[in-house]
Write an enzyme that holds these catalytic residues in place. Structure first.
Site, PDB file in Angstrom:
ATOM      1  N   GLY A  71     -11.549  -2.430  -1.902  1.00 23.26           N
ATOM      2  CA  GLY A  71     -11.045  -3.117  -1.210  1.00 23.26           C
ATOM      3  C   GLY A  71     -10.924  -2.945   0.494  1.00 23.26           C
ATOM      4  CB  THR A  72     -11.215   0.175   2.511  1.00 25.24           C
ATOM      5  OG1 THR A  72     -10.564   0.694   2.193  1.00 25.24           O
ATOM      6  CG2 THR A  72     -10.995   0.405   4.520  1.00 25.24           C
ATOM      7  CB  SER A 188      -9.019  -2.785  -4.563  1.00 27.16           C
ATOM      8  OG  SER A 188      -9.349  -1.571  -5.098  1.00 27.16           O
ATOM      9  CB  CYS A 312       1.741   8.992   2.032  1.00 31.33           C
ATOM     10  SG  CYS A 312       1.163  10.755   1.437  1.00 31.33           S
TER      11      CYS A 312
HETATM   12  N1  PLP Z   1      -5.374  -3.413   0.749  1.00 30.26           N
HETATM   13  C1  PLP Z   1      -4.170  -3.155  -0.049  1.00 30.26           C
HETATM   14  C2  PLP Z   1      -3.049  -4.244  -0.027  1.00 30.26           C
HETATM   15  C3  PLP Z   1      -3.462  -1.920  -0.365  1.00 30.26           C
HETATM   16  O1  PLP Z   1      -2.839  -1.614  -1.398  1.00 30.26           O
HETATM   17  C4  PLP Z   1      -5.703  -0.918  -0.631  1.00 30.26           C
HETATM   18  C5  PLP Z   1      -5.196   0.035  -1.207  1.00 30.26           C
HETATM   19  O2  PLP Z   1      -4.269   1.386  -1.080  1.00 30.26           O
HETATM   20  C6  PLP Z   1      -6.350  -1.773  -0.012  1.00 30.26           C
HETATM   21  C7  PLP Z   1      -6.735  -3.230   0.537  1.00 30.26           C
HETATM   22  C8  PLP Z   1      -7.998  -0.287  -0.071  1.00 30.26           C
HETATM   23  O3  PLP Z   1      -8.293  -0.811  -1.546  1.00 30.26           O
HETATM   24  P1  PLP Z   1      -9.195   0.566  -2.157  1.00 30.26           P
HETATM   25  O4  PLP Z   1      -8.642   1.726  -1.837  1.00 30.26           O
HETATM   26  O5  PLP Z   1     -10.066  -0.549  -2.886  1.00 30.26           O
HETATM   27  O6  PLP Z   1     -10.619   1.122  -1.308  1.00 30.26           O
END
Ligand code: PLP
Length: 369
Positions: A71-72, A188, A312
């Site tokens: 997701g990042t 993700s 956290c």
């Molecule tokens: N966006 C949201 C709303 C999330 O909760 C998270 C992870 O906690 C991410 C993005 C990041 O995703 P990833 O862990 O796959 O990089």
């Protein structure tokens, strides 16, 4: 601890057994999906099968799914790769959105946790086009579900694109690109029962993306690098399972039962986001007078795993920007924990949580007296 209770599904969901099986088959195979020989073609076939499954989860075309490392990265690709002059992000976005663009404009939220659409309109009117708006579908700390379709209508009026981080929403509530009217959507794998380290940016329409990673023609030139084939296969398997998941009513009942019992124990406990539509699995609740970090450690010692409501990372608890944006009193926000459930959560797990939480609350009250 073998009989530990896991209530931190928003951090990462346990891998579905079907996903683990599909991935272990994939791990035993060799071949680069870019190779033209038979092993390469088999990997390409498996990758494209997974792409179709991920696309189907959100009603997209397979060719509009760009696999990423999670997701990042997908959030970064959306915000940095779509080359917009002005970027507006809601004040409650995940840090991977908030920190992607240094001079992003922050869109405020109401105390309910819902984005302020009038403020969005005012900000867009005062912003140099072309603009990109980023609004998550569901918040990771409170579970509050945002009015993304309405925000998209506002964005359209100003010729702006809308990016939606649907990482927490996918697999928990329906996510359909056309209903939401979004141009870019982040997913993700590890939040839906797939592996960590796999994700996707899904395009809602034909958009030129400038890749963040260059030096290979993978992902239609939008993301270079040999694909994480086992991860992508696991993501595809999880997406297929997430499509026919019907546990949300049961999960919401358990979540509400937990909230009612905790409030019974501590009537001053506050649930953040309770006035807004919320994900069925998420409960952000305070234990009056007890720091979140203390609760997380004490609950863990009792075999119950939850998160601090505050962000956290690296073992440090920082004040939550989400609760601050909702106007929460800082001291109250410091005592919020996030309890998040999933498909295998049962009544016994909720009872363990309530017992451990209640024991801690009574102990701290007795010590303070
Ligand atoms: N966006 C949201 C709303 C999330 O909760 C998270 C992870 O906690 C991410 C993005 C990041 O995703 P990833 O862990 O796959 O990089």
């Amino acid at each position: 601890m073998t009989n530990a209770v896991y209530l931190d599904w928003n951090a990462t969901a346990p891998m579905r057994p079907e996903v683990a099986s599909a991935m272990s088959v994939a791990l035993a195979r060799c071949g680069n999906p870019s190779s033209v020989h038979r092993w390469g073609r088999a990997q390409r076939h498996a990758t494209e099968h997974a792409r179709a499954a991920v696309a189907a989860l959100v009603g997209a075309r397979a060719e509009d799914v760009v696999f990423t490392s999670g997701g990042t990265e997908a959030n970064h690709l959306a915000l940095l790769g779509s080359s917009h002059r002005s970027v507006l992000v809601s004040a409650i976005e995940h840090d991977s959105v908030r920190e992607a663009v240094a001079d992003a404009i922050s869109i405020p939220v109401h105390s309910s946790g819902l984005v302020d659409l009038s403020a969005l309109e005012r900000l867009l009117a005062a912003t140099k086009p072309p603009a990109l708006v980023s609004l998550m579908l569901a918040n990771n700390e409170t579970g509050v579900i945002q009015p993304v379709a309405s925000a998209s209508a506002v964005a359209r009026r100003y010729g702006a694109l809308l990016h939606c981080d649907a990482v927490q929403a996918a697999g928990k509530i329906p996510v359909a690109l056309d209903v939401l009217g979004v141009d870019l959507l982040t997913l993700s794998a590890h939040k839906i029962g797939g592996p960590q380290g796999a994700g996707a940016l899904v395009l809602g329409r034909d958009l030129a993306l400038t890749p963040l990673l260059r030096g290979g023609g993978q992902e239609r030139g939008r993301r270079a690098g040999t694909e994480n084939v086992p991860g992508i296969i696991g993501f595809g398997a999880a997406a297929e399972l997430a499509r026919d998941d019907h546990d949300s009513e049961k999960i919401a009942r358990l979540r509400d039962r937990a909230a009612a019992q905790l409030i019974d124990i501590a009537p001053a406990a506050r649930v953040f986001g309770a006035e807004a539509p919320r994900l069925p699995n998420t409960l952000c609740i305070t234990m009056p007078g007890v720091a979140a970090a203390t609760q997380v450690v004490a609950l863990d010692l009792a075999g119950v795993m939850v998160s601090a409501g505050a962000a956290c990372s690296s073992g440090k608890v920082r004040p939550s920007h989400v609760l601050a944006a909702m106007g929460a009193d800082p001291e109250e926000a410091q005592s919020a924990i996030r309890i998040s459930l999933g498909w295998s959560t049962d009544v016994a797990a909720i009872e363990r949580l309530v017992d451990a939480w209640g024991a801690l609350y009574r102990r701290t009250r007795a010590e303070a007296a």
